[in-house]
Scaffold this motif. Structure first.
Motif, short mmCIF file in Angstrom:
data_model
loop_
_atom_site.label_atom_id
_atom_site.label_comp_id
_atom_site.label_asym_id
_atom_site.label_seq_id
_atom_site.Cartn_x
_atom_site.Cartn_y
_atom_site.Cartn_z
N GLU A 165 -0.34 18.57 31.97
CA GLU A 165 -0.15 18.96 30.57
C GLU A 165 0.21 20.44 30.44
OE1 GLU A 165 0.33 16.92 28.49
OE2 GLU A 165 -0.83 15.12 28.91
N ILE A 166 -0.27 21.27 31.36
CA ILE A 166 0.15 22.68 31.35
C ILE A 166 1.66 22.75 31.55
CG2 ILE A 166 -0.01 24.88 32.58
CD1 ILE A 166 -2.92 24.11 33.26
N GLY A 167 2.17 21.91 32.44
CA GLY A 167 3.61 21.85 32.63
C GLY A 167 4.32 21.35 31.39
N LEU A 183 -2.50 27.60 29.49
CA LEU A 183 -3.70 26.90 29.94
C LEU A 183 -4.42 26.24 28.77
CD1 LEU A 183 -5.10 29.50 32.50
CD2 LEU A 183 -4.14 27.26 33.04
N MET A 184 -4.50 26.97 27.66
CA MET A 184 -5.15 26.41 26.48
C MET A 184 -4.34 25.26 25.89
SD MET A 184 -6.59 29.70 24.42
CE MET A 184 -8.08 30.53 24.95
N LYS A 185 -3.03 25.44 25.82
CA LYS A 185 -2.19 24.38 25.27
C LYS A 185 -2.29 23.13 26.14
CE LYS A 185 1.27 27.02 22.70
NZ LYS A 185 2.72 27.35 22.56
N GLY A 186 -2.32 23.31 27.45
CA GLY A 186 -2.48 22.17 28.34
C GLY A 186 -3.80 21.46 28.11
N ALA A 187 -4.84 22.22 27.85
CA ALA A 187 -6.14 21.61 27.57
C ALA A 187 -6.09 20.81 26.28
CB ALA A 187 -7.21 22.70 27.48
N LEU A 188 -5.43 21.36 25.26
CA LEU A 188 -5.36 20.67 23.97
C LEU A 188 -4.47 19.43 24.01
CD1 LEU A 188 -5.25 23.76 21.59
CD2 LEU A 188 -7.10 22.09 21.81
N LEU A 189 -3.56 19.38 24.98
CA LEU A 189 -2.74 18.18 25.16
C LEU A 189 -3.49 17.11 25.95
CD1 LEU A 189 0.74 19.79 25.96
CD2 LEU A 189 0.11 18.52 23.89
N SER A 190 -4.60 17.48 26.55
CA SER A 190 -5.42 16.55 27.33
C SER A 190 -6.32 15.76 26.39
CB SER A 190 -6.27 17.33 28.33
OG SER A 190 -5.47 18.13 29.18
N PRO A 191 -6.93 14.67 26.88
CA PRO A 191 -7.90 13.94 26.05
C PRO A 191 -9.02 14.86 25.59
CG PRO A 191 -7.31 12.67 28.00
CD PRO A 191 -6.72 14.03 28.19
N PRO A 192 -9.59 14.62 24.40
CA PRO A 192 -10.63 15.49 23.87
C PRO A 192 -11.80 15.72 24.82
CG PRO A 192 -9.89 13.97 22.18
CD PRO A 192 -9.24 13.54 23.46
N GLU A 193 -12.20 14.67 25.55
CA GLU A 193 -13.33 14.85 26.45
C GLU A 193 -13.00 15.81 27.60
OE1 GLU A 193 -11.41 10.79 27.45
OE2 GLU A 193 -11.88 12.00 25.67
N ALA A 253 -10.66 18.31 27.32
CA ALA A 253 -10.57 19.63 26.69
C ALA A 253 -11.95 20.22 26.48
CB ALA A 253 -9.83 19.52 25.36
N ALA A 254 -12.91 19.38 26.08
CA ALA A 254 -14.28 19.86 25.87
C ALA A 254 -14.87 20.36 27.18
CB ALA A 254 -15.13 18.74 25.29
N LYS A 255 -14.63 19.65 28.26
CA LYS A 255 -15.14 20.09 29.56
C LYS A 255 -14.52 21.42 29.98
CE LYS A 255 -16.34 15.68 31.81
NZ LYS A 255 -16.06 14.84 33.00
N ILE A 256 -13.25 21.61 29.67
CA ILE A 256 -12.57 22.86 30.02
C ILE A 256 -13.21 24.03 29.27
CG2 ILE A 256 -10.39 24.12 29.86
CD1 ILE A 256 -9.00 21.37 30.35
N VAL A 257 -13.53 23.80 27.99
CA VAL A 257 -14.21 24.84 27.22
C VAL A 257 -15.54 25.19 27.87
CG1 VAL A 257 -15.31 25.39 25.02
CG2 VAL A 257 -13.11 24.21 25.04
N LEU A 258 -16.30 24.19 28.27
CA LEU A 258 -17.60 24.43 28.88
C LEU A 258 -17.46 25.11 30.24
CD1 LEU A 258 -19.35 21.05 28.01
CD2 LEU A 258 -19.71 23.28 26.93
N ALA A 259 -16.43 24.73 31.00
CA ALA A 259 -16.21 25.36 32.30
C ALA A 259 -15.83 26.82 32.16
CB ALA A 259 -15.10 24.61 33.05
#
Length: 257
Positions: A202-204, A237-247, A249-255
């Protein structure tokens, strides 16, 4: 496409709203804060608590959210600021004291996020992205420093920049409050190999290039890169996270912590 072997650290996605608030205090008040707060000598005997005056400024709107969700903490901070201003301190010193007093409370709230619902964390990420996208246009160096949690105290930013970071901070408070009121079971917030791979894809899709991959993979290249390039990497990196499934993206925020 970003290859999985590049393994960008989740911490790179961090745009800490708390770090922005602390930096904001060091930078001094905006003209709006000056105008609404008045001279420091009015703090002790004024009808309106200085903290209430600060909360009325758009760039410090997170204080209103704090009052709504955590009134006891708001009252405690109000007493701290009232004492500071009543002792003759100016608005800059009062705001610095406010942030220092608020730091332990916010640290506890951030620890609560592990139990926050996915949608609350995704909204927090989205607002952080909006803040960084604005900063990339206004001040790329500030974008990089804020993402690293160490903004130069001499930096001056616009009301719009502070307002966007305030909105992210307010959402962090909402996410923490939601987690404390209705905790969500999340036994393991660690990204799986599959989730990490999909994030890279998704980052790509968000627009990453070979240069993006180079900056993520090669510390020497990143050290030579411009602030604009480094800010863009964090945005992707953030945009890639937001294009990912919500669960995910949430894990990325926590990481990102």
């Amino acid at each position: 496409m970003i290859k999985p072997s590049t393994r960008p650290a989740a911490a790179l996605i961090r745009a800490s709203a708390l770090a922005v608030m602390l930096a904001c205090a060091a930078c001094g008040p905006s003209s709006d804060v000056d105008a609404q707060s008045g001279p420091a000598s009015t703090g002790g005997g004024a009808d309106t608590n200085p903290l209430d005056q600060m909360a009325g400024v758009e760039s410090l709107g997170w204080l209103t959210t704090l009052n709504d969700l955590y009134p006891d903490e708001y009252s405690r901070l109000g007493a701290v600021v009232d004492h500071e201003v009543g002792s003759g301190s100016d608005v800059v010193a009062a705001r610095t004291t406010l942030m220092e007093a608020f730091l332990p409370f916010m640290a506890k709230r951030k620890r609560s996020l592990r139990s926050a619902a996915d949608e609350l964390l995704v909204d927090y990420l989205r607002l952080n992205l909006a803040a960084l996208e604005h900063l990339k246009t206004e001040n790329p160096q500030a974008c990089v420093e804020i993402a690293q949690g160490k903004l130069d105290p001499s930096t001056q930013l616009s009301q719009t920049a502070w307002t966007k970071t305030s909105e992210a901070t307010a959402q962090l408070l909402k996410a923490a409050h939601g987690a404390e009121a209705s905790p969500v079971a999340r036994p393991d917030p660690t990204l799986t190999a599959e989730e990490q791979h999909k994030w890279f894809v998704e980052i790509g899709n968000a627009g990453a290039t070979r240069r993006t991959a180079e900056l993520l993979r090669d510390p020497a290249a990143a050290a030579r890169a411009s602030a604009d390039e480094l800010c863009q990497v964090r945005i992707l990196l953030m945009k890639g996270a937001l294009l990912s499934p919500p669960e995910t993206a949430a894990k990325i925020v926590l990481a990102a912590g």
